[in-house]
Scaffold this motif. Structure first.
Motif, PDB file in Angstrom:
ATOM      1  N   GLY C 222      -4.075 106.973  47.229  1.00 30.41           N
ATOM      2  CA  GLY C 222      -3.136 107.823  46.502  1.00 30.41           C
ATOM      3  C   GLY C 222      -2.381 107.049  45.441  1.00 30.41           C
ATOM      4  O   GLY C 222      -2.194 107.518  44.310  1.00 30.41           O
ATOM      5  N   LEU C 223      -1.962 105.827  45.780  1.00 32.97           N
ATOM      6  CA  LEU C 223      -1.226 105.004  44.820  1.00 32.97           C
ATOM      7  C   LEU C 223      -2.119 104.542  43.680  1.00 32.97           C
ATOM      8  O   LEU C 223      -1.682 104.456  42.527  1.00 32.97           O
ATOM      9  CB  LEU C 223      -0.616 103.793  45.536  1.00 32.97           C
ATOM     10  N   ILE C 224      -3.392 104.252  44.002  1.00 32.24           N
ATOM     11  CA  ILE C 224      -4.318 103.849  42.938  1.00 32.24           C
ATOM     12  C   ILE C 224      -4.472 104.992  41.946  1.00 32.24           C
ATOM     13  O   ILE C 224      -4.425 104.790  40.724  1.00 32.24           O
ATOM     14  CB  ILE C 224      -5.675 103.435  43.544  1.00 32.24           C
ATOM     15  N   PHE C 225      -4.628 106.225  42.460  1.00 31.95           N
ATOM     16  CA  PHE C 225      -4.731 107.372  41.558  1.00 31.95           C
ATOM     17  C   PHE C 225      -3.483 107.473  40.685  1.00 31.95           C
ATOM     18  O   PHE C 225      -3.559 107.717  39.482  1.00 31.95           O
ATOM     19  CB  PHE C 225      -4.876 108.670  42.361  1.00 31.95           C
ATOM     20  N   LEU C 226      -2.318 107.297  41.343  1.00 32.72           N
ATOM     21  CA  LEU C 226      -1.065 107.424  40.588  1.00 32.72           C
ATOM     22  C   LEU C 226      -0.990 106.346  39.511  1.00 32.72           C
ATOM     23  O   LEU C 226      -0.640 106.617  38.354  1.00 32.72           O
ATOM     24  CB  LEU C 226       0.123 107.310  41.549  1.00 32.72           C
TER      25      LEU C 226
END
Lengths: 105, 378, 814
Positions: C222-226
């Motif tokens: 999720g953080l990578i996407f963000l």
């Protein structure tokens, strides 16, 4: 380690090498079959379950033989399989929830 | 200036709430009481409820009517359903907590050995009982079943597959940090204040223009997230006329705290009157300060963002066609008085951090005329 | 540091000797635990001050003490700090690190240098999270960081960049620590320490380590996407591209709910140690306690969407998640009743740890009971995002977990420092904490019931919230006073507190058998375990009629009596620095990122060969009791964790499949012949890899190298094919952010490619090592096997991706 044990282990590993090559053959065949299946128009309706089974078989062969879960201590299966089960359920549940959400349930 | 506005606003609110807020506990109890079980249930609810109301009253030292956003004063079908489950769970929870606390109290009185702590004797005897372990596994499971069944029934009842017939549909668009309400088919568009008739299902279709918000009217029984790119829905039938506080419950940025709204539940007659007024165009401002104010409005930047039916067609900010008929403005945090509106136009940022309306540089007479115009839009 | 008790040989204590440098290079699990402890204490004070500032702001209506902006920063950083930098590292870094090896009779954790690496990564991540304060640009979108508010369009500043990168970095540290400690528990147990003889603290910790492995990957994804949305122009959470911000909520809570138990399980473990010790009775219902711990861990992974009832998932999904959430109450109830039954009939010694344990039981129960309320979707609609929820999770996380951690601190402090904390001050601190805590958080239930939403920086006077809020603020200051008493207690007893001796509480676990503070090597001889609570039976014997079991046979690689501890190393610190630089470089400093990547690579390879240079292997690489190799256990744990990483990527691909608003799709752009070829080649590289491994096992260097080279060649061909494929797509106009297909495809396939590339690097380093003395070492084939496991894993991931992306390309929607 006594000489007999040594030979026994060597024999075991010879049969393993044989198993590796057989598995390689099966993997190559399954991949070819998968590709063929994906091009057959008549099979499109059942393509997804068919591919899940075929790639599941490939997955299992690599894990059992090349990654030695078939030969190794149960402890390694005990670590990996729960993770794998959770990973599979995450994909299924998440996709299910989101598809329902997009469809407006 | 801003603090002056806020101060006068506060006073106005207090009055409006004293008048419009019914006692939260007045109709909290289920009217049904057919059997012994139900009698017992309702007795337990009554006791629990009394405790729950008594607590804040004791703590706050004032009247329950001072809690305008109470979740324990349901005034809709949804609210009553939710409260039924809520109170039932509270009763079970209290029993379990009493059991645990009682056990610990006994434990402390019977086995505490602080006095002879430094003379270790032989270890105390111990044993285990499989019956006991089964009991404290099965007991909670049974209680959970009692809690879950009515609760899941409400889950399905409150989210029906087909909406109730004859419901009034209202499109809600949440913005950072105000609420837009459209009555499709009726040509009514308003902001931060919504009027609905009593006894008719109101179906709020929720969408967001920017980030995720949450549409919460505690008195109507619950909240629903407002998600961009997706239409959510919350349906309830209000049963008591009155003014109800609504809030944004999902953190949505700088002025999340300043994103309130109000629901006016009206008798069918009052609602019809309100609707008739809203569907007509704004009153013509053809004389005095208001007429001059219309000129100010038309020649300033106001028109880029705000719509007034027949006058301007901006759509970024709230529709001002009947601005004068609203009791509050700016995310329903300021009472709609000329002084407050003037303070707002002078410096929106000071009254509401992050407000997207820029200061327009209007001063003195022009400002007064503009305010007079806006207030004339009844 | 602490003045050493005289009765201990000064040189033997782990605290003895060395300046700053010895702490920077330490790989002793006890010293690393102390480092974690000090860091956690610092951030506990920081997070506490943030909380106090918020309470001052809310002490009266329409207060202007903090601006809206500052208040939003405060609650964001209070939550982020307390969860990621205090409670979790207190359990994982401090208590687990110090106590677990002692309780299982080990001399250190499985991978001592990895342990140090985890700490330094955690520290650098914490610094990145907090550095924004210096520029008044601290993160300000809540600890849950709901997209799309966190997208650069709505939060353009540095704030969320720091939050995203800081969490990414510290998450890496947590996963590494989880792998390390899980391997330790599985493989480093003393002879005879079966799973059903483990202290319950270790059981709880073990479940927590597993949860860390499976919970962090979804957050990382999720953080990578963000980060990609913010830095590289993708739109994983942006409505304009057909995506939905809801994806973040699912990925976040897939992590977030297990995280609750990651924080609570250490507390369960601590209470399960304190109650038997201070009742002088064994833990009641040990098997039920152990199984309920595992069950809680398992269930906690299937309840995440109960944080999302207000989202409108539909009645069926709501009901399913309501039921699983309520189910957790059953094993939790078993625990609570078992703790009470443990104390029932015991000789209760009312010392500070026990008082904290009893307060824990009551307060945690209250938190659990309010949890049952919002497990009901209808009730949740009134409670969620209100102060009721704030009250609920503070009863769980402060009244529960933090009370248990404080109890654990009083309990193990003498073991850590050799000196007891003052009991009178301890009691005073306990009572002020109980009063302050309940005064702060109980009234918040009422605020929630009165309709006060969370995360509001101001409220109006007419809402009826004034006096209750003031009460909360007063309570918060009483809690602050209590924390001050704790600090005073620590300072007062540090130099001349009462000496503890090895066993101040008449304890039951192996940790009380050794001196306080323990020597660097913990146990001079590895203990042999014949039953649960072995040390207790050593002291008091077995009850009449109980025949002590014979010791289980240990693995042949038995403790030789020669104590060899691995040498300190500076590489963990440098490696952590490299990773941090590589990640922070994403803030538009390409050179920093490249330097960081180079430093990471250099340190990783240097670390791999460090022990060889020192001329010895890690003496405890093979478990005494299990006979398994630590490295294999570690690699398998890593693979289990990676499965969840790729599962999250694959799920995202499927969720967004067919939802593009134009642009290329899998059906229109994918070129099959090339990929069929490279897929065959990657599959065959697994065959060559096992053959290479056979060569290494037999000691046949020529054979081994031949197949290893072929594997590297196949891997490189696969990578070249992928580069060619990406380049073709790019020239055809499909860039990273073109549409949903392009971003999910490039991300998933790209991360797989990165794994292949890392695999090639690992294999190359093995080739290099084969020409050195390393080849003559006993366990060289294990090293090759670990590399092979990783290689095969990358292969099986490709089997799945190949089917889903390429073969199912014409299936329109998931």
């Amino acid at each position: 380690m006594s000489p007999q044990e040594h030979t026994a282990e060597a024999g075991d590993h010879d049969s393993r090498t044989f198993a590796y090559l057989v598995v390689a053959g099966i993997l190559a065949f399954l991949t070819a079959f998968e590709v063929w299946v994906s091009y057959v128009h008549a099979l499109q309706p059942v393509l997804v379950p068919l591919l899940v089974v075929l790639s599941g078989a490939k997955f299992a062969l690599v894990v059992l033989f090349y990654m030695h879960l078939h030969y190794d201590s149960w402890a390694f299966s005990g670590i990996f399989l729960p993770g794998l089960a959770l990973a599979a359920s995450v994909v299924i549940v998440l996709v299910g929830l989101m598809v329902r959400f997009f469809a407006g349930f | 200036m801003a603090s002056h506005a806020a101060a006068s606003g506060r006073k106005g609110w207090r009055m409006s709430f004293c008048l419009s807020n019914p006692l939260p506990c007045a109709r909290a109890l289920s009217p049904r009481g057919r059997s012994m079980v139900n009698n017992l249930k309702s007795y337990l609810r009554r006791a629990e409820f009394a405790a729950l109301v008594a607590m804040p009253v004791l703590l706050a030292g004032c009247n329950p009517a001072d809690f305008p956003a109470s979740t324990f004063a349901p005034r809709s079908d949804l609210g009553h359903w939710v409260q039924g489950v809520y109170l039932e769970t509270i009763v079970w929870d209290s029993l379990i907590l009493a059991l645990i606390c009682g056990l610990i109290f006994l434990l402390l009185t019977r086995y505490s050995t602080r006095a002879r702590e430094d003379q270790p004797g032989p270890p105390p005897p111990h044993g285990e009982s499989i019956e006991l372990e089964i009991a404290w596994t099965a007991g909670p499971a049974l209680i959970l079943l009692f809690i879950a069944v009515p609760s899941l029934r409400i889950v399905f009842r409150s989210q029906p597959a087909t909406p109730p017939p004859h419901s009034l549909i209202i499109n809600v668009t949440a913005h950072q940090w105000w609420w837009q309400f459209d009555y499709p088919g009726l040509g009514v568009e308003t902001a931060d204040e919504v009027h609905i008739p009593v006894g008719r299902p109101a179906r709020f279709l929720l969408n967001s223009a920017d980030v995720i918000h949450s549409f919460w009217v505690p008195g109507m029984g619950g909240k629903r997230d407002v998600i961009p790119g997706h239409v959510n829905e919350l349906t309830f039938t209000p049963d008591t006329p009155g003014e109800y506080i609504g809030e944004c419950a999902e953190f949505c940025g700088l002025s999340h705290a300043n994103m309130k709204f109000r629901i006016f539940v009206q008798t069918p007659v009052d609602y019809a009157n309100w609707l008739a007024n809203q569907t007509s165009g704004p009153r013509n401002a053809n004389q005095g300060a208001a007429a001059a104010g219309e000129h100010v409005f038309l020649t300033s930047a106001c028109t880029t963002c705000h719509a007034i039916k027949g006058v301007s067609s901006g759509y970024i900010g709230p529709n001002l066609t009947h601005f004068g008929s609203r009791t509050t403005f700016a995310g329903s945090i300021y009472v709609n008085t000329p002084a407050n509106v003037a303070a707002w136009i002078e410096d929106p940022e000071a009254l509401k951090p992050g407000a997207q309306m820029p200061p327009l540089g209007l001063r003195g007479k022009e400002l007064d005329q503009l305010v007079a115009y806006l207030e004339s839009l009844k | 540091m602490v003045a050493l008790p005289k009765h201990i040989e000064a040189e033997e204590s782990y605290l003895h000797g060395g300046g700053i440098l010895s702490w920077l290079t330490t790989i002793d699990h006890k010293r690393i635990a102390v480092l974690y402890g000090v860091t956690v204490l610092f951030f506990f004070l920081a997070g506490g001050i943030e909380a106090l500032l918020m309470r001052i702001q809310l002490a009266r209506p329409d207060n202007t003490f903090l601006s809206a902006y500052l208040y939003n920063e405060m609650f964001t950083m209070h939550g982020t700090t307390m969860i990621f930098l205090v409670v979790m590292p207190a359990g994982l870094g401090f208590f687990a690190n110090f106590v677990v090896p002692l309780q299982i009779g080990a001399r250190d954790v499985a991978f001592p240098r990895l342990n140090a690496l985890s700490y330094w990564i955690f520290l650098f991540g914490a610094i990145v999270l907090n550095v924004g304060w210096l520029y008044n640009m601290a993160p300000d979108a809540g600890w849950f960081g709901y997209a799309n508010l966190t997208e650069s369009y709505y939060s353009p500043g540095l704030n969320i960049n720091l939050w995203t990168l800081g969490l990414l970095i510290s998450g890496v540290g947590s996963v590494l620590a989880g792998i390390n400690l899980l391997t330790t528990v599985i493989n480093m147990r003393a002879p005879g320490m079966t799973f059903m003889r483990l202290p319950l603290f270790v059981w709880s910790m073990m479940v927590m380590f597993v949860l860390i492995l499976v919970a962090f990957p979804p957050l990382t994804v999720g953080l990578i996407f963000l980060a990609m949305d913010r830095f590289f122009g993708t739109h994983f959470y942006r409505v304009v591209a057909g995506a939905t911000p809801l994806l973040w909520q699912h990925l976040f809570w897939l992590f977030g709910h297990p995280e609750v138990y990651i924080m609570a399980l250490p507390a369960f473990g601590i209470i399960s140690e304190i109650t038997p010790t201070f009742s002088r009775k064994p833990l009641y219902g040990y098997p039920a306690m152990a199984y309920s711990t595992a069950l809680i861990g398992f269930l906690s992974y299937g309840v995440w969407a109960h944080h999302m009832f207000a989202v409108g998932m539909g009645p069926a999904a709501d009901s399913a998640f309501a039921l699983t959430s309520m189910l957790i109450a059953i094993p939790t109830g078993i625990k609570i009743f078992s703790w009470i039954a443990t104390m029932w009939g015991g000789d209760l010694k009312m010392k500070t740890p026990l008082m904290y344990a009893i307060a824990f039981v009551i307060q945690f129960t209250m938190g659990g009971l309010s949890g049952i309320m919002h497990a009901q979707p209808p009730v949740d609609l009134q409670q969620t995002d209100s102060y009721f929820v704030v009250a609920h999770f503070h009863y769980v996380l402060f009244g529960g977990t933090a009370f248990a951690l404080l109890g654990g601190l009083y309990y193990w402090w003498p073991k850590i420092t050799g000196r007891l904390l003052n009991e009178k001050l301890g009691r005073l601190q306990f009572w002020t904490m109980v009063v302050g805590f309940n005064l702060t958080f109980f009234p918040m239930h009422l605020l929630g019931a009165e309709g006060m939403p969370r995360r509001i920086y101001r409220f109006s006077p007419h809402m009826g919230w004034d006096s209750v809020n003031l009460l909360c603020t007063i309570g918060a200051f009483i809690m602050a006073a209590s924390v001050a008493i704790l600090l005073i207690n620590i300072l007062l007893t540090m130099r001349d507190g009462e000496l503890a001796g090895p066993d101040p509480w008449d304890g039951r676990g192996l940790e009380w058998k050794i001196p306080s503070p323990p020597p660097a090597y913990n146990f001079s001889t590895i203990p042999i375990v014949r039953s649960r609570d072995q040390f207790w039976h050593d002291k008091y014997g077995y009850e009449s009629g109980v025949v002590p079991p014979a010791p289980l046979p240990a693995h042949e690689n038995e403790d030789s009596g020669h104590i060899h501890m691995p040498a300190p190393s500076i590489y963990p610190l440098l490696l952590a620095l490299g990773i941090t630089m590589a990640v922070v470089g994403m803030l538009d400093w390409l050179r920093v990122a490249l330097c960081g990547a180079a430093l990471t690579l250099f340190c990783a390879i240097a670390m791999a060969f460090e022990y060889r240079e020192a001329g010895s292997e890690n003496p405890e690489a093979v478990g005494i009791f299990t006979g398994l190799d630590n490295r294999k256990v570690g690699v398998w744990s890593f693979i289990a964790s990676e499965s969840l990483f790729f599962a999250s990527l694959i799920a995202t691909y499927l969720v967004y499949k067919g939802r593009d608003l134009g642009g290329p799709t899998a059906e229109t752009i994918l070129e099959m012949p090339l990929v069929i070829g490279t897929t065959f080649i990657l599959l065959m590289s697994s065959v060559t890899m096992v053959l290479a491994q056979e060569g290494y096992r037999r000691g046949d260097r020529t054979w081994g190298l031949r197949w290893l080279f072929l594997t590297i060649f196949f891997g490189s061909v696969f990578l070249a094919g992928q580069v060619f494929e990406f380049h073709t797509f790019y020239t055809e106009g499909m860039s990273l952010g073109t549409n949903l297909f392009s971003q999910t495809f490039y991300t998933m396939v790209g991360f797989h490619g990165a794994h292949v590339a890392i695999g090639v690097i690992i294999l190359l380093s093995l080739v290099g090592a084969s020409f050195t003395d390393w080849f003559k070492e006993r366990h060289r084939d294990i090293a090759v096997e670990c590399a092979a496991l990783y290689w095969h894993f990358v292969d099986i991931v490709w089997i799945v991706i190949f089917s889903i992306v390429y073969l199912m390309r014409s299936i329109a929607k998931a």
